[in-house]
Scaffold this motif. Structure first.
Motif, PDB file in Angstrom:
ATOM      1  N   SER A 115      -0.225 -62.218 121.572  1.00  0.00           N
ATOM      2  CA  SER A 115      -0.888 -63.166 122.314  1.00  0.00           C
ATOM      3  C   SER A 115      -0.729 -63.136 123.706  1.00  0.00           C
ATOM      4  O   SER A 115      -2.269 -63.603 124.201  1.00  0.00           O
TER       5      SER A 115
ATOM      6  N   GLN B 188      -1.622 -69.919 118.748  1.00  0.00           N
ATOM      7  CA  GLN B 188      -0.453 -69.713 117.329  1.00  0.00           C
ATOM      8  C   GLN B 188      -0.361 -71.061 117.545  1.00  0.00           C
ATOM      9  O   GLN B 188      -0.085 -70.839 115.694  1.00  0.00           O
TER      10      GLN B 188
ATOM     11  N   ASP C 228      -5.070 -67.134 117.485  1.00  0.00           N
ATOM     12  CA  ASP C 228      -3.827 -66.395 117.255  1.00  0.00           C
ATOM     13  C   ASP C 228      -3.387 -66.917 116.411  1.00  0.00           C
ATOM     14  O   ASP C 228      -2.718 -67.920 116.394  1.00  0.00           O
ATOM     15  N   GLU C 229      -2.601 -66.181 114.955  1.00  0.00           N
ATOM     16  CA  GLU C 229      -1.886 -66.698 114.261  1.00  0.00           C
ATOM     17  C   GLU C 229      -2.587 -67.721 113.115  1.00  0.00           C
ATOM     18  O   GLU C 229      -1.463 -68.868 113.652  1.00  0.00           O
TER      19      GLU C 229
END
Ligand SMILES: Nc1ncnc2c1ncn2[C@@H]1O[C@H](COP(=O)(O)OP(=O)(O)OP(=O)(O)O)[C@@H](O)[C@H]1O
Ligand SMILES: [Mg+2]
Lengths: 326, 268
Positions: free
Chosen positions: B47, B96, B174-175
């Motif tokens: 991240s 995320q 991000d994820e």
């Protein structure tokens, strides 16, 4: 909707508790306030007024439940009994006038304090660590360290007495006739200025710090950071992303702090001889006017409750999450 | 053609005991139209790299060295206004924690319009809005909803749709699917793949989910402790993982696939 209903239920219970306490307190008070009164007013009170007072203070022999029922029935009719200090005025009439002055003064003061305090707090957070943030919050906190009556006396002494910028007390001057005209309004404002300033200065720091701290938290949130990254205008981010979200927790503390402000405002009225409920309360205490005291207590607690209801309603309007949905 | 080139990028977090390096001078690049997977254990700095590339690191994080070239221009030395012009038009990002990346007090449509007004100088027409929602398989009623009325997966898809409004050339995810169940996850990823082919943008895809990366990516970058320990195509990685950490990752994945009784050596 459920949220609002359950809140209303809570307030209904609180309102009932206030009314009941107001009924119980004079009946549970140690000593006998009524005998003292009788002694003081013997010969001055008409027999029927005396009888009414006896009734009201719980000195009749009816069972408590019956007294309670009569008390509620009287309240429902707006019947608070007769005032002793302002004999033979009914309590309701006396309170009504005081209530208008208090609501006018404290209402304006609280509104100014909330708007200015949250505004300053939000801006201090926005410029966190900057010059504004380094100067304004500590200065405001310094002012708030003084108690209401002390601040009131300082202002009265310097701005009123020493420099003669403002009148020393009352709501309007002895020579101005109440009416909707420029002269009277000017008189009203100049008399209200110092008490209002006292309340604003003393209560400002609460709003400022709550707002500043929640705002700093919100500004670290991902959606604010993303809003910057997306290139939204700083104004839009400040208002609709950071401030709007920080206002919600501030509002909760607003409801809770209201009681303190009202008590502070009552003290301020005493210092400035402002003819509101605080000033009346002092008079009632000095002349042992129990019916008036009871009426004032009831009025104050119920209005703080009502203000809390309004704050909740506002929260409901501002926060989509309380509006239900899935 | 190189779209993004990261050279010697280092990122530190200021701590009471001095700066702590989270990313140690890493190099990688992303070509036009490529899907790059970025994997690595929790805390390896994925991240941090993504935020550094976008230059949206928040204090105490700061970039301590290197360069990030986007179409040949260094993002790390860009002026404020250049950055504003670059973000979301050239590269956009989905965070995320999609749960926190929407403003709770604004309906979804307003969040699209805020972006459009700020960057295009006009509101999006209803037809355009519907088009963006169709990209991520969301119904129109989402527009009038507030974030709390949407499921985690729906919010994540709103985040992806918001990242696509200005048609960026590079999308950093991000994820984006960690909060989702497997079915929804596959659904979104397939949609994203289709979209990527259609619009021909590049994706830098961060996830722990190695099977997904092996299936989707053109190349995979594996990070560990702030360093790139391996970067190769999925097939090459499967065939001969060089770094011990990669071998471990693949082994654990195959353990799961084989129901617990397989070992990497038995597979080819
Ligand atoms: N705000 C911060 N302050 C101090 N250190 C931080 C901060 N944010 C991250 N770090 C450190 O930086 C390193 C990398 O964190 P990062 O969030 O980039 O990891 P990640 O690979 O994204 O992990 P995950 O897979 O769990 O999301 C970690 O060691 C973490 O402790
Ligand atoms: Mg991460």
């Amino acid at each position: 909707m459920n949220f609002l209903l359950s809140k209303m239920g809570l307030y209904a219970v609180a309102g009932w508790a206030v009314i009941t306490l107001n009924f119980l307190i004079p009946r549970l008070m140690p000593g006998d306030p009524a005998s003292a009164l009788f002694a003081r007013f013997k010969g001055k009170l008409k027999p029927d007024a005396m009888e009414a007072l006896r009734q009201q203070l719980g000195l009749n022999d009816a069972p408590l439940l019956k007294q309670y029922w009569d008390y509620i029935a009287q309240l429902a009719q707006g019947e608070f009994g007769l005032s002793i200090a302002f004999h033979p005025e009914p309590v309701l009439g006396v309170i009504k006038i005081g209530f208008i002055w208090t609501v006018g003064l404290s209402g304006v003061a609280v509104l100014i304090s909330v708007v200015v305090g949250t505004g300053l707090g939000a801006y201090a957070a926005w410029r966190q660590g900057g010059r504004f943030d380094a100067i304004v919050p500590p200065a405001v906190a310094f002012l708030a360290a003084f108690p209401y009556f002390f601040l009131a006396m300082i202002l009265l002494f310097f701005l009123g007495l020493e420099w003669g910028l403002f009148p020393l007390g009352m709501a309007y001057g002895p020579y101005s006739a109440p009416g909707f005209n420029g002269g009277f309004i000017y008189d009203l404002v100049s008399h209200g200025f110092l008490p209002c300033l006292t309340i604003v200065l003393a209560s400002l720091s609460g709003w400022l710090f709550v707002m500043r701290n929640t705002m700093i938290g919100v500004m670290g949130d991902e959606y604010v950071c993303l809003a910057h990254a997306k290139g939204l205008s700083r104004r839009r981010i400040f208002v609709a992303y950071a401030m709007r979200n920080a206002l919600l927790p501030s509002l909760t503390s607003f409801g809770m702090a209201l009681g303190f402000i009202v008590s502070g405002a009552l003290l301020t009225e005493v210092v400035f001889s402002y003819p509101g409920l605080g000033y009346l309360l002092l008079k009632a205490i000095l002349s042992q006017d129990y019916p008036l005291m009871q009426g004032i207590f009831l009025m104050i607690t119920l209005s703080v409750l009502l203000a809390n209801i309004l704050v909740d309603a506002l929260y409901y309007v501002l926060d989509p999450r309380t509006r239900g949905g899935r | 053609m190189n779209l993004l080139t990261v050279r010697g990028l280092s990122v530190d977090y200021a701590t009471p005991n001095g700066p702590a390096r989270a990313v140690h001078g890493i190099d990688f690049h992303v070509n036009q139209g490529e899907v790059i997977g970025l994997a690595g254990e929790s805390g390896s700095g994925k991240s941090t790299v993504a935020k550094a590339i976008m230059r949206i690191l928040q204090p105490p994080g700061f970039i301590s060295g290197g360069s990030v070239l986007l179409n040949g221009r260094d993002v790390l030395t860009m002026s404020r206004s250049d950055l504003r012009d670059m973000r979301w038009t050239e590269m956009a990002m989905v965070f995320q924690s999609a749960l926190d990346s929407l403003n709770p007090v604004l309906p979804i449509e307003a969040q699209f319009q805020d972006l459009a007004i700020a960057r295009l100088g006009r509101r999006l027409a209803p037809a355009q809005l519907r088009e963006f929602l169709r990209f991520v398989d969301l119904e129109n009623r989402v527009l009038s909803s507030y974030p709390h009325q949407l499921s985690g997966g729906m919010r994540q898809r709103v985040g992806i749709a918001l990242a696509l409004v200005l048609k960026p050339k590079l999308l950093i995810l991000d994820e984006p699917t960690t909060a989702l169940d497997v079915v929804v996850q596959r659904h979104i990823l397939r949609g994203l793949q289709r979209l990527q082919k259609e619009l021909n943008f590049s994706i830098l895809f961060i996830t722990h989910d190695l099977p997904v990366l092996l299936a989707m990516s053109d190349r995979i970058i594996i990070m560990k402790d702030g360093l790139v320990c391996e970067a190769d195509t999925p097939s090459a990685l499967r065939r001969r993982p060089e770094h011990p950490y990669t071998q471990q990752l693949l082994a654990s994945m195959q353990l799961l696939e084989d129901g617990g009784d397989g070992s990497p050596e038995e597979r080819t």
